[in-house]
Design an enzyme around this catalytic site. Structure first.
Site, PDB file in Angstrom:
ATOM      1  N   GLY A  13      -6.813  24.072 -95.488  1.00 14.15           N
ATOM      2  CA  GLY A  13      -7.655  24.960 -96.288  1.00 14.15           C
ATOM      3  C   GLY A  13      -7.797  24.300 -97.654  1.00 14.15           C
ATOM      4  O   GLY A  13      -6.887  24.365 -98.478  1.00 14.15           O
ATOM      5  N   ALA A  14      -8.920  23.625 -97.838  1.00 13.89           N
ATOM      6  CA  ALA A  14      -9.112  22.885 -99.093  1.00 13.89           C
ATOM      7  C   ALA A  14     -10.156  23.579 -99.949  1.00 13.89           C
ATOM      8  O   ALA A  14     -11.087  22.966-100.457  1.00 13.89           O
ATOM      9  CB  ALA A  14      -9.513  21.445 -98.790  1.00 13.89           C
ATOM     10  N   ASP A  37     -10.015  20.915 -93.660  1.00 15.69           N
ATOM     11  CA  ASP A  37     -10.886  22.101 -93.803  1.00 15.69           C
ATOM     12  C   ASP A  37     -12.032  22.007 -92.802  1.00 15.69           C
ATOM     13  O   ASP A  37     -12.239  20.954 -92.170  1.00 15.69           O
ATOM     14  CB  ASP A  37     -11.424  22.230 -95.249  1.00 15.69           C
ATOM     15  CG  ASP A  37     -11.740  23.682 -95.633  1.00 15.69           C
ATOM     16  OD1 ASP A  37     -12.353  24.401 -94.818  1.00 15.69           O
ATOM     17  OD2 ASP A  37     -11.363  24.091 -96.743  1.00 15.69           O
ATOM     18  N   ARG A  99      -9.904  37.640-101.371  1.00 17.12           N
ATOM     19  CA  ARG A  99     -10.530  38.953-101.511  1.00 17.12           C
ATOM     20  C   ARG A  99     -11.638  38.931-102.572  1.00 17.12           C
ATOM     21  O   ARG A  99     -11.680  38.034-103.423  1.00 17.12           O
ATOM     22  CB  ARG A  99      -9.494  40.028-101.817  1.00 17.12           C
ATOM     23  CG  ARG A  99      -8.720  39.850-103.086  1.00 17.12           C
ATOM     24  CD  ARG A  99      -7.741  40.995-103.249  1.00 17.12           C
ATOM     25  NE  ARG A  99      -6.755  40.701-104.267  1.00 17.12           N
ATOM     26  CZ  ARG A  99      -6.184  41.626-105.022  1.00 17.12           C
ATOM     27  NH1 ARG A  99      -6.513  42.886-104.895  1.00 17.12           N
ATOM     28  NH2 ARG A  99      -5.278  41.284-105.920  1.00 17.12           N
ATOM     29  N   HIS A 192       3.996  40.885-102.138  1.00 13.55           N
ATOM     30  CA  HIS A 192       2.946  40.408-103.038  1.00 13.55           C
ATOM     31  C   HIS A 192       1.769  41.377-102.914  1.00 13.55           C
ATOM     32  O   HIS A 192       0.773  41.096-102.272  1.00 13.55           O
ATOM     33  CB  HIS A 192       2.531  38.988-102.629  1.00 13.55           C
ATOM     34  CG  HIS A 192       1.504  38.389-103.526  1.00 13.55           C
ATOM     35  ND1 HIS A 192       1.646  38.290-104.886  1.00 13.55           N
ATOM     36  CD2 HIS A 192       0.288  37.831-103.248  1.00 13.55           C
ATOM     37  CE1 HIS A 192       0.584  37.711-105.402  1.00 13.55           C
ATOM     38  NE2 HIS A 192      -0.265  37.432-104.429  1.00 13.55           N
TER      39      HIS A 192
HETATM   40  N1  NAD Z   1      -0.025  33.967-102.095  1.00 10.17           N
HETATM   41  C1  NAD Z   1      -0.676  33.980-103.242  1.00 10.17           C
HETATM   42  O1  NAD Z   1      -0.102  34.227-104.300  1.00 10.17           O
HETATM   43  C2  NAD Z   1      -2.133  33.626-103.263  1.00 10.17           C
HETATM   44  C3  NAD Z   1      -2.758  33.204-104.451  1.00 10.17           C
HETATM   45  C4  NAD Z   1      -4.098  32.860-104.411  1.00 10.17           C
HETATM   46  C5  NAD Z   1      -4.814  32.945-103.221  1.00 10.17           C
HETATM   47  N2  NAD Z   1      -4.190  33.374-102.110  1.00 10.17           N
HETATM   48  C6  NAD Z   1      -4.880  33.440-100.815  1.00 10.17           C
HETATM   49  O2  NAD Z   1      -5.124  32.101-100.386  1.00 10.17           O
HETATM   50  C7  NAD Z   1      -6.269  32.083 -99.528  1.00 10.17           C
HETATM   51  C8  NAD Z   1      -7.240  31.002-100.030  1.00 10.17           C
HETATM   52  O3  NAD Z   1      -7.762  31.371-101.287  1.00 10.17           O
HETATM   53  P1  NAD Z   1      -8.893  30.439-101.963  1.00 10.17           P
HETATM   54  O4  NAD Z   1      -9.212  31.037-103.262  1.00 10.17           O
HETATM   55  O5  NAD Z   1      -8.490  29.025-101.877  1.00 10.17           O
HETATM   56  O6  NAD Z   1     -10.105  30.696-100.948  1.00 10.17           O
HETATM   57  P2  NAD Z   1     -11.309  29.702-100.656  1.00 10.17           P
HETATM   58  O7  NAD Z   1     -12.332  30.488 -99.906  1.00 10.17           O
HETATM   59  O8  NAD Z   1     -11.729  28.991-101.886  1.00 10.17           O
HETATM   60  O9  NAD Z   1     -10.639  28.627 -99.692  1.00 10.17           O
HETATM   61  C9  NAD Z   1     -10.233  28.932 -98.395  1.00 10.17           C
HETATM   62  C10 NAD Z   1     -10.560  27.739 -97.539  1.00 10.17           C
HETATM   63  O10 NAD Z   1     -10.073  27.983 -96.214  1.00 10.17           O
HETATM   64  C11 NAD Z   1     -10.979  27.345 -95.347  1.00 10.17           C
HETATM   65  N3  NAD Z   1     -10.862  27.878 -93.985  1.00 10.17           N
HETATM   66  C12 NAD Z   1     -11.291  29.061 -93.525  1.00 10.17           C
HETATM   67  N4  NAD Z   1     -11.009  29.164 -92.215  1.00 10.17           N
HETATM   68  C13 NAD Z   1     -10.383  28.022 -91.854  1.00 10.17           C
HETATM   69  C14 NAD Z   1      -9.872  27.520 -90.630  1.00 10.17           C
HETATM   70  N5  NAD Z   1      -9.958  28.243 -89.504  1.00 10.17           N
HETATM   71  N6  NAD Z   1      -9.295  26.307 -90.625  1.00 10.17           N
HETATM   72  C15 NAD Z   1      -9.232  25.574 -91.751  1.00 10.17           C
HETATM   73  N7  NAD Z   1      -9.717  25.986 -92.937  1.00 10.17           N
HETATM   74  C16 NAD Z   1     -10.294  27.196 -92.974  1.00 10.17           C
HETATM   75  C17 NAD Z   1     -12.345  27.651 -95.947  1.00 10.17           C
HETATM   76  O11 NAD Z   1     -13.348  26.780 -95.437  1.00 10.17           O
HETATM   77  C18 NAD Z   1     -12.070  27.467 -97.409  1.00 10.17           C
HETATM   78  O12 NAD Z   1     -12.370  26.165 -97.874  1.00 10.17           O
HETATM   79  C19 NAD Z   1      -6.834  33.493 -99.571  1.00 10.17           C
HETATM   80  O13 NAD Z   1      -6.384  34.220 -98.435  1.00 10.17           O
HETATM   81  C20 NAD Z   1      -6.238  34.087-100.831  1.00 10.17           C
HETATM   82  O14 NAD Z   1      -6.153  35.490-100.793  1.00 10.17           O
HETATM   83  C21 NAD Z   1      -2.873  33.715-102.105  1.00 10.17           C
HETATM   84  O1  LMR Z   2      -5.219  38.441-105.952  1.00 11.69           O
HETATM   85  C1  LMR Z   2      -5.451  37.833-104.918  1.00 11.69           C
HETATM   86  O2  LMR Z   2      -6.101  38.316-103.978  1.00 11.69           O
HETATM   87  C2  LMR Z   2      -4.998  36.408-104.780  1.00 11.69           C
HETATM   88  C3  LMR Z   2      -3.558  36.213-105.061  1.00 11.69           C
HETATM   89  O3  LMR Z   2      -2.764  37.002-104.224  1.00 11.69           O
HETATM   90  C4  LMR Z   2      -3.209  36.420-106.500  1.00 11.69           C
HETATM   91  O4  LMR Z   2      -2.302  37.221-106.792  1.00 11.69           O
HETATM   92  O5  LMR Z   2      -3.831  35.774-107.360  1.00 11.69           O
END
Ligand code: NAD
Ligand code: LMR
Length: 332
Positions: A13-14, A37, A99, A192
């Site tokens: 996931g890039a 990705d 989200r 979280h």
């Molecule tokens: N745990 C935390 O504290 C935290 C913090 C930030 C974001 N997140 C979560 O991380 C995830 C990614 O966030 P983001 O801002 O990078 O989103 P984003 O949409 O910018 O990136 C997600 C990437 O996943 C890729 N993807 C989707 N389906 C895929 C698959 N089947 N195989 C491979 N790649 C796939 C997409 O093409 C996209 O490039 C979200 O679920 C977000 O809620 C969690």
């Molecule tokens: O808020 C989100 O949905 C992404 C992540 O869990 C965060 O806390 O930044």
């Protein structure tokens, strides 16, 4: 000419978070980086964005004099193309939907768990000895899913959340107190989500308890802002945060690769003594752990005040209900 013998960090996931993890890992010369990705279609054109991002990061590293290899690989949603995971020391999973304003992290569950299932199967197939750091949301439930679906031992699967939530808490405290974040000792544990547990009882600034330094109402405001820290950014940007999440993941990557034995709050599986201590079992949830070369090397058992215990209980029950949901749907 020989090959670089560096550790390998793969990032599945890039998107926003994934590219920041790749970027920081390269800048810190922690490891060679492999990014995975999907291809993107735009009309009749297909773009392999991940290959472009990897090249761009490689060239950025060159511009600042960092010697790392950065490769991008296009995969399919069905799980094709993951062979280059082979040899990964750490696999960071950020694949999935972020989200949008008005959504909770739990709203992402049904869409993201399918992605985690495919990715976990491929990690188990091609990188059976790797340590896995799950980022995709809802992270506690998806960390549990990744643990069950890879079949890895619990020390090798962890979720990133507490490092980020704690960083937010410290940022707000340092803004209020005008003191270096380095002098702030604080923990945010639990799920979280809206039920996370900022632990006031063990938080202090240079040894002085927060409750002595900040008036009760102000402290309450800071705690609430921390709990909704992710949502505040989503409502400002229309998508979720990625600079602080990327840096928080890399903190964990560095602790593992450099065998730092660093204590950090991470979402991990509770079993045995730790399940008894935290009165929660068969769950992944945020607790302080010692991170080193073997991943989660120890779960630290902190004592909660009565008030913190109540918050902890609702954190546990919200993660449990997510786990029940994916079990009922037959997704794990
Ligand atoms: N745990 C935390 O504290 C935290 C913090 C930030 C974001 N997140 C979560 O991380 C995830 C990614 O966030 P983001 O801002 O990078 O989103 P984003 O949409 O910018 O990136 C997600 C990437 O996943 C890729 N993807 C989707 N389906 C895929 C698959 N089947 N195989 C491979 N790649 C796939 C997409 O093409 C996209 O490039 C979200 O679920 C977000 O809620 C969690
Ligand atoms: O808020 C989100 O949905 C992404 C992540 O869990 C965060 O806390 O930044």
């Amino acid at each position: 000419m020989g090959e670089y013998k560096r550790p390998v960090v793969s990032v599945v996931g890039a998107g926003n978070v994934g590219e920041h993890v790749a970027n920081l890992t390269a800048i810190k010369e922690l490891a060679n980086v492999r990014m995975f990705d999907l291809a993107r279609k735009d009309g009749d054109k297909t773009y392999e964005i991940v290959k472009g991002k990897a090249l761009d990061i490689k060239q950025m590293a060159s511009a600042i004099g960092c010697d790392v290899e950065v490769e991008g690989y296009t995969v399919t949603a069905e799980g094709d193309g993951y062979e280059p995971l082979e040899g990964s020391d750490i696999v960071v999973v950020t694949a999935g939907f972020p989200r949008r304003p008005g959504m909770s992290r739990d709203d992402l569950l049904s869409k993201n768990v399918g992605i985690i299932r495919t990715v976990s199967e491929r990690i188990a197939q091609y990188a059976p000895d790797a340590i896995v750091i799950v980022v995709s949301n809802p992270v506690d439930v998806l960390t549990y899913a990744a643990l069950k679906l890879t079949g890895f031992p619990s020390n090798r699967v962890m979720g990133m959340a507490g490092v980020l939530d704690t960083a937010r808490f410290k940022a707000f405290l340092s803004m209020e107190l005008k003191v270096s974040v380095k002098n702030i000792n604080a923990y945010v544990l639990g799920s979280h989500g809206d039920d996370m547990v900022p632990l006031l009882s063990v938080s202090n600034v240079g040894g002085e308890p927060l409750t002595k330094l900040i008036p009760e109402n102000k402290l309450k405001e800071i705690v609430e802002r921390t709990k909704f820290g992710g949502g505040e950014i989503v409502s400002l940007m229309g998508t979720s945060a990625y600079h602080a999440p990327g840096a928080s993941v890399v903190e964990m990557v560095e602790a593992v690769l450099n065998d730092k034995k660093e204590i950090a709050p991470c979402s991990v599986y509770l079993e045995g003594d730790s399940a008894v201590h935290y009165e929660a079992e068969d769950i992944c949830i945020g607790v302080p752990v010692k991170l080193g070369a073997h991943g989660v090397e120890e779960i630290i058992k902190l004592d909660f005040t009565e008030e913190e215990k109540e918050l902890w209980k609702s954190s546990v029950s919200s993660v449990k209900s997510g786990i029940e949901r994916i079990k009922e749907l037959g997704l794990i």
